[in-house]
Design an enzyme around this catalytic site. Structure first.
Site, mmCIF file in Angstrom:
data_model
loop_
_atom_site.group_PDB
_atom_site.id
_atom_site.type_symbol
_atom_site.label_atom_id
_atom_site.label_comp_id
_atom_site.label_asym_id
_atom_site.label_seq_id
_atom_site.Cartn_x
_atom_site.Cartn_y
_atom_site.Cartn_z
ATOM 1 N N GLY A 38 -119.850 -33.169 -52.901
ATOM 2 C CA GLY A 38 -120.237 -34.425 -52.278
ATOM 3 C C GLY A 38 -120.685 -34.170 -50.848
ATOM 4 N N CYS A 39 -120.420 -35.112 -49.980
ATOM 5 C CA CYS A 39 -120.846 -35.013 -48.580
ATOM 6 C C CYS A 39 -120.476 -33.663 -47.973
ATOM 7 C CB CYS A 39 -120.192 -36.128 -47.778
ATOM 8 S SG CYS A 39 -120.435 -35.989 -46.003
ATOM 9 N N PHE A 40 -121.485 -32.910 -47.529
ATOM 10 C CA PHE A 40 -121.188 -31.580 -46.996
ATOM 11 C C PHE A 40 -120.456 -31.627 -45.667
ATOM 12 C CE2 PHE A 40 -126.131 -31.276 -46.317
ATOM 13 C CZ PHE A 40 -126.113 -32.302 -45.390
ATOM 14 N N TRP A 41 -120.577 -32.744 -44.942
ATOM 15 C CA TRP A 41 -119.790 -32.879 -43.711
ATOM 16 C C TRP A 41 -118.307 -32.661 -44.001
ATOM 17 C CZ3 TRP A 41 -121.601 -38.342 -41.728
ATOM 18 C CH2 TRP A 41 -122.939 -38.289 -41.324
ATOM 19 N N CYS A 42 -117.868 -33.230 -45.124
ATOM 20 C CA CYS A 42 -116.443 -33.247 -45.450
ATOM 21 C C CYS A 42 -115.952 -31.960 -46.091
ATOM 22 C CB CYS A 42 -116.138 -34.420 -46.386
ATOM 23 S SG CYS A 42 -116.508 -36.043 -45.691
#
Length: 205
Positions: A38-42
């Protein structure tokens, strides 16, 4: 991905820069692992805090087009997934440990979705770089199917790694550069609540 409106300005700036190129060679003595969650930030923070990990790079993989932009990937039209490459010292941290960290930071029961973000660009995936990684990933998944604390089947695929394109600079280390916005997004997306529901005390570790 549900992101704050301030990202729009950053995206316009990034669009004026040169397009991303495939990741550079791994330094001697280091190894690379690639995960989509999912979100690569996380997905950067849980690996960054592991001793033996020297870098995490947010980017795009598993798609059809070369040098995709964030706008193209987020539209779902290129087939890429948001992913992270983890550069690590195999003498200090094993690939098996990276797999353990990966699982408890994703919802492996969802197809083409992670938390509040939907679309194939937010799918989960393990992208192996050699036969040893493939065997380790398959063994890890098989063991998890027997021990998982939830009833739903695991749908996370294990695939051979292909081209990986680093994301624009403003995405790299986003949780460090923009901690307030990052935490607002992470909380608002329900990531930690769902991880806790799935994994209990192991969630996010």
């Amino acid at each position: 991905m549900i992101r704050t409106f301030t990202l729009f300005a950053a995206a316009l700036v990034a669009a004026s820069l040169s397009l991303a190129a495939p990741a550079s060679a791994v330094p001697p003595g280091m190894a690379v692992a690639t995960f989509a969650g999912g979100c690569f930030w996380c997905m950067e923070p849980p690996f960054d805090k592991l001793p033996g990990v020297t870098a995490t790079i947010s980017g795009y993989t598993g798609g059809r087009a070369a040098n995709p932009t964030y706008e193209q990937v987020s539209s779902g039209s290129t087939g890429h997934a948001e992913a992270v490459q983890v550069i690590y010292d195999p003498k200090k941290v094993s690939y098996e440990k990276l797999l353990e960290v990966f699982w408890v930071n994703v919802d492996p029961t969802m197809k083409d979705r992670q938390f509040c973000d939907s679309g194939n660009q937010y799918r989960t995936g393990i992208f192996y770089h050699d036969e040893a990684q493939r065997k380790a990933a398959e063994a890890s998944k098989a063991a998890l199917e027997k021990s998982k604390p939830f009833k739903q089947p695991i749908v996370t695929p294990i695939e051979m790694a292909g081209a990986f394109y680093p994301a624009e600079d403003y995405h790299q280390d986003y949780y460090q550069k923009n901690p307030v916005r990052y935490n607002l997004y992470r909380t608002g997306c329900g990531r930690d609540a769902r991880l806790k529901e799935l994994w209990g005390d192991k969630a996010g570790h």
